[in-house]
Design an enzyme around this catalytic site. Structure first.
Site, mmCIF file in Angstrom:
data_model
loop_
_atom_site.group_PDB
_atom_site.id
_atom_site.type_symbol
_atom_site.label_atom_id
_atom_site.label_comp_id
_atom_site.label_asym_id
_atom_site.label_seq_id
_atom_site.Cartn_x
_atom_site.Cartn_y
_atom_site.Cartn_z
ATOM 1 N N GLY A 51 0.842 -1.191 0.000
ATOM 2 C CA GLY A 51 0.000 0.000 0.000
ATOM 3 C C GLY A 51 0.874 1.237 0.000
ATOM 4 N N CYS A 78 5.124 -6.140 2.241
ATOM 5 C CA CYS A 78 5.467 -4.710 2.222
ATOM 6 C C CYS A 78 4.624 -3.942 3.246
ATOM 7 C CB CYS A 78 5.347 -4.141 0.804
ATOM 8 S SG CYS A 78 6.196 -2.545 0.629
ATOM 9 N N TYR A 79 3.682 -3.095 2.809
ATOM 10 C CA TYR A 79 2.813 -2.373 3.753
ATOM 11 C C TYR A 79 2.119 -3.378 4.676
ATOM 12 C CZ TYR A 79 -1.037 0.613 5.438
ATOM 13 O OH TYR A 79 -1.932 1.313 6.225
ATOM 14 N N HIS A 166 8.544 -7.763 -2.239
ATOM 15 C CA HIS A 166 7.383 -8.220 -3.034
ATOM 16 C C HIS A 166 7.693 -9.564 -3.708
ATOM 17 C CE1 HIS A 166 4.820 -4.610 -2.819
ATOM 18 N NE2 HIS A 166 5.964 -3.959 -2.698
ATOM 19 N N GLU A 168 5.685 -11.484 -5.194
ATOM 20 C CA GLU A 168 4.815 -11.696 -6.368
ATOM 21 C C GLU A 168 5.403 -11.150 -7.660
ATOM 22 O OE1 GLU A 168 3.360 -7.732 -4.613
ATOM 23 O OE2 GLU A 168 4.395 -9.537 -3.967
ATOM 24 N N SER A 220 -18.055 -10.671 -30.126
ATOM 25 C CA SER A 220 -17.148 -9.819 -30.899
ATOM 26 C C SER A 220 -16.122 -10.647 -31.661
ATOM 27 C CB SER A 220 -16.410 -8.866 -29.959
ATOM 28 O OG SER A 220 -15.494 -9.593 -29.154
ATOM 29 N N GLY A 221 -15.948 -11.897 -31.261
ATOM 30 C CA GLY A 221 -14.884 -12.711 -31.842
ATOM 31 C C GLY A 221 -13.608 -12.624 -31.047
ATOM 32 N N GLY A 222 -13.580 -11.754 -30.020
ATOM 33 C CA GLY A 222 -12.443 -11.684 -29.104
ATOM 34 C C GLY A 222 -12.453 -12.885 -28.178
ATOM 35 N N VAL A 223 -11.349 -13.102 -27.469
ATOM 36 C CA VAL A 223 -11.223 -14.310 -26.666
ATOM 37 C C VAL A 223 -12.265 -14.369 -25.550
ATOM 38 C CG1 VAL A 223 -9.385 -13.346 -25.188
ATOM 39 C CG2 VAL A 223 -9.597 -15.816 -25.419
ATOM 40 N N ASP A 224 -12.568 -13.243 -24.885
ATOM 41 C CA ASP A 224 -13.497 -13.270 -23.751
ATOM 42 C C ASP A 224 -14.906 -13.655 -24.193
ATOM 43 O OD1 ASP A 224 -11.309 -12.385 -22.318
ATOM 44 O OD2 ASP A 224 -11.958 -10.294 -22.268
ATOM 45 N N SER A 225 -15.427 -12.959 -25.221
ATOM 46 C CA SER A 225 -16.798 -13.260 -25.652
ATOM 47 C C SER A 225 -16.877 -14.641 -26.305
ATOM 48 C CB SER A 225 -17.331 -12.179 -26.602
ATOM 49 O OG SER A 225 -16.660 -12.191 -27.833
ATOM 50 N N SER A 226 -15.792 -15.075 -26.979
ATOM 51 C CA SER A 226 -15.795 -16.398 -27.615
ATOM 52 C C SER A 226 -15.856 -17.510 -26.581
ATOM 53 C CB SER A 226 -14.543 -16.577 -28.486
ATOM 54 O OG SER A 226 -14.530 -15.647 -29.541
ATOM 55 N N LYS A 366 -7.025 -12.894 -17.764
ATOM 56 C CA LYS A 366 -6.966 -13.085 -19.222
ATOM 57 C C LYS A 366 -6.232 -14.368 -19.607
ATOM 58 C CE LYS A 366 -7.866 -10.389 -22.319
ATOM 59 N NZ LYS A 366 -9.108 -10.243 -23.127
#
Length: 510
Positions: A51, A78-79, A166, A168, A220-226, A366
């Site tokens: 933070g 960290c914080y 960190h 991560e 849309s043909g994008g990965v998310d909507s597909s 993603k």
């Protein structure tokens, strides 16, 4: 599951991704989550993020000490580590020397479960101006640096762990091992959260939720909507209708590729409607040159077209959206600024007659959506499709959008992408495309004078799309692309390469 409590850190999503890479489910929630809600969620472990503030200031983000009485392992980063020290009777002060960047950390404990298998000296990513000057009673100091006396501390009895760095961040060489140690050796997680089980469970849940109802999806043909569409198709088949609006601003042949996968001759059991609205969009964009105005017109017109098709279908029970987890985190935690006025399909719920929204991907990042796509055997070119803006080529054409300009940029972009892939340099690129500038210049082809457009090529390397470096494409590849574009694309006599990073530029042109 592991619960990540966010104290305003910039790496909150990254922590969750690293935990999920261990096949352990993880959620990010604000630090204001009540103790009652935390008990209800029954996490196997809790991680406090970093933070921006000093823990000893009264206005700084904090949490009730009850959290340490739940018997659930806690890891502060960290914080988060300083907060543990502050709340449990240690001391946090402004450090005499701030530490930023890669730092060698000495591991002082050979018995710490958190540092099991970690080198005695390891490179970690530091980013702090305050430090823990005195550890709370009952804590063993497990790591330090020459200027940070408490780079790691733990109370093994109460299973409370803290690190000033960190783990991560990829720059922390053995950070993933530390997080894996926390989730497996401290929290004793099973590690059974996998994409095949996610897909199977989601399909089952969708079947139960939707029953005999009807669902509508903007594709849309994008990965998310597909991926969202295929999950619904597997669950409810023909009860799903997908509406694909081709606004004439897609990449070359992209509309046909989407139809080949989701249309009547494709492998999926669903109703597919393609709306060829190219001329309608070009007409609306006539004479418009201002980038934000173009975005708004395209977004608004998309909604109008989708609304008209939805009315033909009639009332539906569920509206399907391809919302993914970063969207949920950003809107839920309220810490992200609005960068774009049009992204994906905004505003549909106001215009479509439906009872409920279904967001089957709302828990995935993603890269996890892409894994789900592979599990569902969606064609690789769709699964690996580059990020593509909602307004499409409308913002890769500087100035007014016309059918002629769309064809120019589609053809140039197709050549560029083909040669980049053929040369094998696409693997490390975050995004690459051709854009059409509004500049025309004198050229010569054969014995004739030309006065044609200049194409700008863009390629960037990025891990998060918040910042990006211009990619160093081999000269021979750029040379070949240039030759092909000026010879094969009518209306272009000049090709330029954009060397600008983000910031100061954006990745897209408008």
């Amino acid at each position: 599951m592991i619960l990540v409590l966010d104290f305003g850190g910039q790496y909150n999503q990254l922590i969750a991704r690293r935990v999920r890479e261990c096949n352990v489910y993880c959620e990010v929630h604000p630090n204001t989550l009540s103790i009652g809600k935390i008990k209800e969620m029954n996490p196997k472990g809790i991680i406090f993020t970093g933070g921006p503030n000093s823990v000893y200031k009264p206005e700084s983000a904090t949490i009730s000490t009850e959290i340490f009485e739940l018997g659930v392992p806690v890891l502060g980063i960290c914080y988060g580590s300083q907060l543990i020290a502050h709340l449990l009777g240690g001391k946090v002060d402004t450090a005499p020397v701030s530490e930023y960047g890669k730092t060698e950390v000495a591991i002082k404990s050979s018995s710490s479960k958190l540092f099991d298998g970690v080198s005695s000296k390891t490179i970690c990513w530091m980013s702090h101006t305050d430090y823990i000057s005195k550890a709370p009673e009952g804590f063993e100091i497990t790591a330090d640096t020459p200027v940070c006396p408490v780079a790691g501390m733990e109370d093994e009895k109460r299973k409370i762990y803290a690190v000033q760095f960190h783990p991560e961040v990829l720059h922390s060489v053995e950070g993933s091992k530390m997080l894996s140690n926390f989730v497996y050796k401290v929290c004793e997680c099973a590690g059974d959260w996998r994409m095949d089980s996610f897909v199977a469970t989601t399909i089952k849940q969708l079947k139960e939720k939707i029953g005999s109802g009807k669902a509508l999806c903007a594709l849309s043909g994008g990965v998310d909507s597909s991926v969202a569409a295929v999950l619904l198709s597997k669950a409810i088949g023909k009860q799903l209708t997908c509406v694909f609006v081709d606004h004439g601003l897609l990449r070359k042949d992209e509309g046909d590729q989407v139809e080949a996968v989701f249309g009547p001759d494709g492998p999926y059991d669903l109703n597919f409607i393609r709306v060829n609205a190219q001329e309608r969009f070009y007409e609306k964009l006539k004479g418009v040159t201002e980038p934000e105005a173009k975005r708004k017109i395209i977004g608004e017109e998309f909604i109008r077209v989708f609304e008209e098709e939805a009315k033909k279908i009639g009332a539906v029970d569920f509206l399907v959206q391809g919302t993914i987890y970063p969207d949920v985190i950003e809107s839920g935690l309220g810490k992200s600024a609005v960068i774009k006025s049009h992204h994906n399909v905004g505003g549909l719920p106001d215009y479509v007659d439906f009872k409920e929204i279904v967001e089957p991907l709302r828990l995935l990042f993603k890269d996890e959506v892409r894994k789900a796509g592979r599990e569902l055997e969606i064609p690789e070119y769709l699964v690996n499709r580059q990020p593509f803006p909602g307004p499409g080529l409308g913002i890769r054409i500087i100035g007014e959008v016309t059918a002629e300009k769309v064809k120019i940029v589609q053809d140039a972009d197709a050549i560029y992408r083909e040669e980049i892939a053929k040369a094998g340099v696409d693997k490390n690129l975050g995004q690459y495309f051709a854009a059409l500038t509004n500049m025309r210049s004198v050229g010569v082809m054969g014995d004739f004078r030309t006065y044609d457009y200049a194409i700008a090529l863009r390629a960037v390397m990025t891990s998060d799309f918040m910042t990006a470096e211009s990619a160093q494409i081999p000269w021979e590849v750029l040379h070949k692309v240039t030759n092909r574009i000026v010879n094969e694309v009518k209306g272009v006599n000049r090709v330029m390469y954009d060397c600008t990073s983000k910031p100061p530029a954006t990745i897209e042109f408008e």
